[in-house]
Motif scaffolding. Structure first.
Motif, PDB file in Angstrom:
ATOM      1  N   ASN A  40      -9.561  23.121   2.665  1.00 40.56           N
ATOM      2  CA  ASN A  40     -10.341  23.629   1.533  1.00 40.56           C
ATOM      3  C   ASN A  40      -9.818  23.093   0.203  1.00 40.56           C
ATOM      4  O   ASN A  40      -9.431  23.846  -0.705  1.00 40.56           O
ATOM      5  N   LEU A  41      -9.808  21.775   0.093  1.00 38.05           N
ATOM      6  CA  LEU A  41      -9.339  21.135  -1.133  1.00 38.05           C
ATOM      7  C   LEU A  41     -10.260  19.972  -1.494  1.00 38.05           C
ATOM      8  O   LEU A  41     -11.213  19.681  -0.786  1.00 38.05           O
ATOM      9  N   GLU A  42      -9.982  19.346  -2.622  1.00 39.59           N
ATOM     10  CA  GLU A  42     -10.800  18.225  -3.086  1.00 39.59           C
ATOM     11  C   GLU A  42     -10.007  16.923  -3.018  1.00 39.59           C
ATOM     12  O   GLU A  42      -8.882  16.847  -3.516  1.00 39.59           O
ATOM     13  N   LEU A  43     -10.619  15.922  -2.405  1.00 37.62           N
ATOM     14  CA  LEU A  43     -10.033  14.590  -2.370  1.00 37.62           C
ATOM     15  C   LEU A  43     -10.777  13.697  -3.358  1.00 37.62           C
ATOM     16  O   LEU A  43     -12.006  13.665  -3.360  1.00 37.62           O
ATOM     17  N   VAL A  44     -10.021  13.003  -4.178  1.00 37.45           N
ATOM     18  CA  VAL A  44     -10.596  12.040  -5.121  1.00 37.45           C
ATOM     19  C   VAL A  44     -10.105  10.652  -4.725  1.00 37.45           C
ATOM     20  O   VAL A  44      -8.894  10.439  -4.568  1.00 37.45           O
ATOM     21  N   PHE A  45     -11.027   9.715  -4.544  1.00 35.52           N
ATOM     22  CA  PHE A  45     -10.670   8.355  -4.159  1.00 35.52           C
ATOM     23  C   PHE A  45     -10.848   7.429  -5.362  1.00 35.52           C
ATOM     24  O   PHE A  45     -11.909   7.405  -5.988  1.00 35.52           O
ATOM     25  N   PHE A  46      -9.785   6.693  -5.672  1.00 33.12           N
ATOM     26  CA  PHE A  46      -9.856   5.732  -6.772  1.00 33.12           C
ATOM     27  C   PHE A  46      -8.860   4.614  -6.495  1.00 33.12           C
ATOM     28  O   PHE A  46      -7.650   4.861  -6.448  1.00 33.12           O
ATOM     29  N   PRO A  47      -9.337   3.388  -6.282  1.00 38.24           N
ATOM     30  CA  PRO A  47      -8.411   2.290  -5.973  1.00 38.24           C
ATOM     31  C   PRO A  47      -7.537   1.934  -7.164  1.00 38.24           C
ATOM     32  O   PRO A  47      -8.044   1.685  -8.256  1.00 38.24           O
ATOM     33  N   PHE A  48      -6.226   1.909  -6.948  1.00 40.48           N
ATOM     34  CA  PHE A  48      -5.288   1.573  -8.017  1.00 40.48           C
ATOM     35  C   PHE A  48      -5.198   0.069  -8.232  1.00 40.48           C
ATOM     36  O   PHE A  48      -4.760  -0.384  -9.279  1.00 40.48           O
ATOM     37  N   ILE A  49      -5.571  -0.691  -7.220  1.00 41.92           N
ATOM     38  CA  ILE A  49      -5.522  -2.150  -7.343  1.00 41.92           C
ATOM     39  C   ILE A  49      -6.826  -2.749  -6.822  1.00 41.92           C
ATOM     40  O   ILE A  49      -7.561  -2.105  -6.066  1.00 41.92           O
ATOM     41  N   LYS A  50      -7.102  -3.945  -7.256  1.00 44.35           N
ATOM     42  CA  LYS A  50      -8.190  -4.717  -6.683  1.00 44.35           C
ATOM     43  C   LYS A  50      -7.609  -6.051  -6.241  1.00 44.35           C
ATOM     44  O   LYS A  50      -6.664  -6.570  -6.848  1.00 44.35           O
ATOM     45  N   LEU A  51      -8.143  -6.580  -5.174  1.00 49.88           N
ATOM     46  CA  LEU A  51      -7.643  -7.830  -4.621  1.00 49.88           C
ATOM     47  C   LEU A  51      -8.570  -8.975  -4.988  1.00 49.88           C
ATOM     48  O   LEU A  51      -9.799  -8.842  -4.903  1.00 49.88           O
ATOM     49  N   GLU A  52      -7.971 -10.062  -5.389  1.00 55.89           N
ATOM     50  CA  GLU A  52      -8.722 -11.274  -5.671  1.00 55.89           C
ATOM     51  C   GLU A  52      -8.317 -12.340  -4.671  1.00 55.89           C
ATOM     52  O   GLU A  52      -7.126 -12.609  -4.486  1.00 55.89           O
ATOM     53  N   GLY A  53      -9.290 -12.914  -4.008  1.00 54.69           N
ATOM     54  CA  GLY A  53      -8.988 -13.959  -3.041  1.00 54.69           C
ATOM     55  C   GLY A  53      -8.577 -15.244  -3.743  1.00 54.69           C
ATOM     56  O   GLY A  53      -9.170 -15.634  -4.752  1.00 54.69           O
ATOM     57  N   ILE A  54      -7.538 -15.873  -3.247  1.00 54.01           N
ATOM     58  CA  ILE A  54      -7.140 -17.179  -3.752  1.00 54.01           C
ATOM     59  C   ILE A  54      -8.178 -18.199  -3.298  1.00 54.01           C
ATOM     60  O   ILE A  54      -8.672 -18.145  -2.170  1.00 54.01           O
ATOM     61  N   THR A  55      -8.549 -19.115  -4.162  1.00 53.08           N
ATOM     62  CA  THR A  55      -9.579 -20.102  -3.820  1.00 53.08           C
ATOM     63  C   THR A  55      -9.049 -21.117  -2.823  1.00 53.08           C
ATOM     64  O   THR A  55      -7.830 -21.300  -2.671  1.00 53.08           O
TER      65      THR A  55
END
Length: 266
Positions: A40-55
């Motif tokens: 009976n709680l609330e989960l908040v999802f928020f990505p702390f990082i984003k990944l960038e693919g190397i070319t």
């Protein structure tokens, strides 16, 4: 909300809101939502990082021939995604006899998205620790050429050191990089009782957004040895650890922690 008080471990509080530093699961059947209902709680999802693919151009500068390696080491699903992306972009076919060494069974099973999964070619540690991964690699390291797929700015130095010390034939392959998200708004607008981290990059993102962050009773969960190490090095306390034998996932570790807190408050 953020003061200069000393960080202190959380004790005997009613957990109402938890921040998961990853994107919200696509499926409503995610065990995270079962956890949310159970306690009976609330989960908040928020990505702390984003990944960038190397070319592909950047990757070619590393002068790595993907077809020359008999074994590949993966410590995350992201590494798997970018490995097979790069294979396609540089037009390299991977031998069907290639062996894959994965940090956990879940990471190993993710390979089914890209290959015909065969247990004799996919290996993983027993409990998600580096040590268990090393134990598996050690049994197969003779005559193997290992490719360790990792982030340009977040390779696991423990793994690199072990491979060097045990005279393994290996090469690092940088195929993506992590970039910090601005998480200041979400932390200033909410009071979280628990924050869960999954990579050292997540800790870096926290400190990039809030250099003077103090824990002030917030319980911190850390997945993996390197994430735990990064939390401690940041001067923070770890209350929830995964994977461990009793809690192989962050969900099970949270469930265990929340049940213990409920008993303390009963």
């Amino acid at each position: 909300m953020f003061t200069q008080e000393e960080s202190t471990p959380v004790t005997n509080i009613k957990i109402k809101k938890i921040l998961i530093s990853q994107s919200r699961p696509d499926s409503d059947k995610s065990p995270y939502f079962d956890l949310e209902r159970k306690h009976n709680l609330e989960l908040v999802f928020f990505p702390f990082i984003k990944l960038e693919g190397i070319t592909a151009k950047e990757f070619r500068q590393q002068k790595i021939d993907l077809s020359k390696f008999s074994s590949v080491i993966f410590t995350s699903r992201n590494a798997i995604d970018h490995f097979f992306r790069m294979c396609e972009e540089v037009k390299r076919n991977i031998d069907q006899e290639t062996k894959y060494f994965c940090i956990t069974e879940a990471v190993g099973l993710y390979l089914q998205k890209f290959i015909l999964y065969r247990k004799r070619k996919v290996f993983f540690g027993a409990d998600g620790t580096n040590k268990s991964l090393f134990d598996v690699i050690n049994k197969h390291k003779e005559n193997e050429q290992f490719l360790y797929v990792c982030s340009e700015n977040q390779q696991d130095n423990d793994i690199v050191s072990w491979l060097k010390n045990h005279k393994c034939d290996f090469k690092l392959a940088f195929m993506y990089r992590s970039v910090s998200n601005n998480i200041k708004p979400v932390l200033e607008e909410n009071k979280f009782d628990v924050i869960c981290f999954f990579t050292p990059s997540g800790i870096k993102s926290l400190l990039d957004s809030l250099p003077d962050y103090k824990q002030n009773g917030t319980a911190i969960g850390a997945f993996g040895e390197n994430t735990t190490k990064a939390v401690v090095e940041a001067g923070l306390n770890v209350a929830i650890k995964a994977p461990i034998p009793q809690a192989p996932s962050m969900v099970s570790a949270l469930d265990k922690y929340l049940s213990e807190q409920t008993k303390k408050n009963a």
